[in-house]
Scaffold this active site. Structure first.
Site, PDB file in Angstrom:
ATOM      1  CG  ASN A 105      -6.539   1.968  11.388  1.00 10.50           C
ATOM      2  OD1 ASN A 105      -5.346   1.745  11.218  1.00 10.50           O
ATOM      3  ND2 ASN A 105      -7.073   1.771  12.563  1.00 10.50           N
ATOM      4  CB  ALA A 132      -7.746   8.356   3.920  1.00 10.27           C
ATOM      5  N   GLY A 133     -10.557   8.944   5.475  1.00 10.58           N
ATOM      6  CA  GLY A 133     -11.596   9.958   5.618  1.00 10.58           C
ATOM      7  C   GLY A 133     -12.948   9.435   6.046  1.00 10.58           C
ATOM      8  N   GLY A 189      -7.737  10.027   9.010  1.00  8.11           N
ATOM      9  CA  GLY A 189      -8.135  10.152  10.418  1.00  8.11           C
ATOM     10  C   GLY A 189      -9.086  11.296  10.709  1.00  8.11           C
ATOM     11  CE  LYS A 200      -3.126   2.725   2.732  1.00  9.30           C
ATOM     12  NZ  LYS A 200      -3.464   3.095   4.092  1.00  9.30           N
TER      13      LYS A 200
END
Lengths: 76, 257
Positions: free
Chosen positions: B206, B184-185, B158, B97
């Site tokens: 995550n 992300a986001g 995040g 990644k």
């Protein structure tokens, strides 16, 4: 046989040791506990070049070589 | 329900949710959350060996997952390439990644360094999951040079801000014929569901799980959201109309009082 006292840079820190045979394998063995070596998925680079595990034995190391030893860690 | 497997690099997966392993309160919660999410692929980072951790990260992970190492924290092509090569040696995988950020405050991807790193790594047989900005042209170019999966952000890492530029995402989905995940986001399960409804192939997340009050339940919510969105997309949405279209017939009603 005279032992060689040398300084290597492992993970950004000076590491001083006497090695009879200045191979990468010996250096890693000296730096790490052998148990860690066998259990961890570790990878090694010397002076920004990855050295495959099968080549650790024949890879000679020299004064002030920069060695990076990495392992998996939490990540997103 | 018909089979809807995800094929990555010749491997079949049933889950379309890739989970990060960072920021969980403890290992027990991490393991329970991964299980609850139904994920089959987890991400991890490449870090200097910590001698005080004798067992190592992987021994703490209870189930067998496909591992996706990342290049988190890399700012330059050179840094990312050596990290990817170390990851390949460390885990015997050519999956990476690829994250190449441009600043520490917003953690936004650096498209120029990323593109150059991808070109090099594709030539060296890596299967790249390219974390990138939500620029349709960049996504298309990354796909064209052979990235396995293009992974645009929907808002900063995040941040939990959710979808900020839906129009760009629509264009990305339209012009990229290969696999596109969103990375992300994501803040809420509805973000994940919306992404899947838009026809994206999967979601990587995550923080939204790890930092929630109940990560195990949030992981389950994300699992359901991804499944729900995907199923909706595959079922075909009705066309939007500016006028009402009655669902119950007027014919036969009692009238006219």
């Amino acid at each position: 046989m005279e032992t060689l006292k040398n300084i290597y840079i492992i993970n950004g820190q000076n590491f001083i040791c006497n090695l009879k045979e200045p191979s990468l394998e010996k250096l890693i063995e000296t730096f790490l506990n052998k148990t860690i070596m066998s259990q961890s998925n570790i990878a090694v680079a010397v002076n920004n070049k990855v050295v495959e595990k099968r080549n650790w034995k024949k890879k000679k190391i020299y004064f002030k070589d920069r060695v990076e030893i990495v392992a998996p860690f939490f990540g997103g | 329900m018909s089979k809807d497997e995800l094929l990555i690099d010749g491997k079949k997966f049933t889950s379309r949710l890739i989970m990060g392993t960072s920021l969980f309160p403890n290992l027990e919660v991490l393991n329970k959350s991964l299980l609850s999410s139904g994920t089959e692929i987890i991400t991890l980072s490449v870090r200097r060996l910590n001698l005080s951790n004798k067992k190592g990260f992987l021994s703490h992970i209870k189930k067998k997952y496909t591992l996706l190492p990342n290049t988190a924290g890399c700012f330059t092509k050179k840094e990312a390439i050596i990290t990817a090569e170390l990851a390949r040696e460390m885990l015997t995988t050519n999956w990476i990644k690829l994250e190449l950020i441009s600043d520490e405050e917003m953690l936004l991807p650096d498209p120029i360094e990323l593109y150059e790193a991808c070109k090099y790594l594709v030539k060296n047989k890596f299967k790249i999951f390219a974390y990138c900005s939500d620029d349709p042209i960049l996504c298309k170019r990354l796909e064209d040079i052979g990235c396995e999966i293009v992974m645009p952000l929907i808002s900063p890492i995040g941040s939990g801000l959710g979808i900020r530029n839906e129009h760009n995402l629509e264009i990305i989905r339209k012009i990229c014929s290969g696999k596109v995940f969103v990375d992300a986001g994501i803040g809420k399960p509805s973000d994940a569901s919306k992404i899947m409804e838009m026809g994206f192939d999967g979601v990587l997340l995550n923080s939204s799980v790890a930092r929630s009050l109940n990560p195990e339940d949030m992981a389950n919510a994300m699992r359901l959201a991804v499944i729900s969105g995907r199923l909706g997309y595959k079922s075909g949405f009705i066309e939007k109309s500016k006028l009402a279209l009655s669902s119950t017939t007027f014919k036969g009603k009692i009238s006219n009082f």
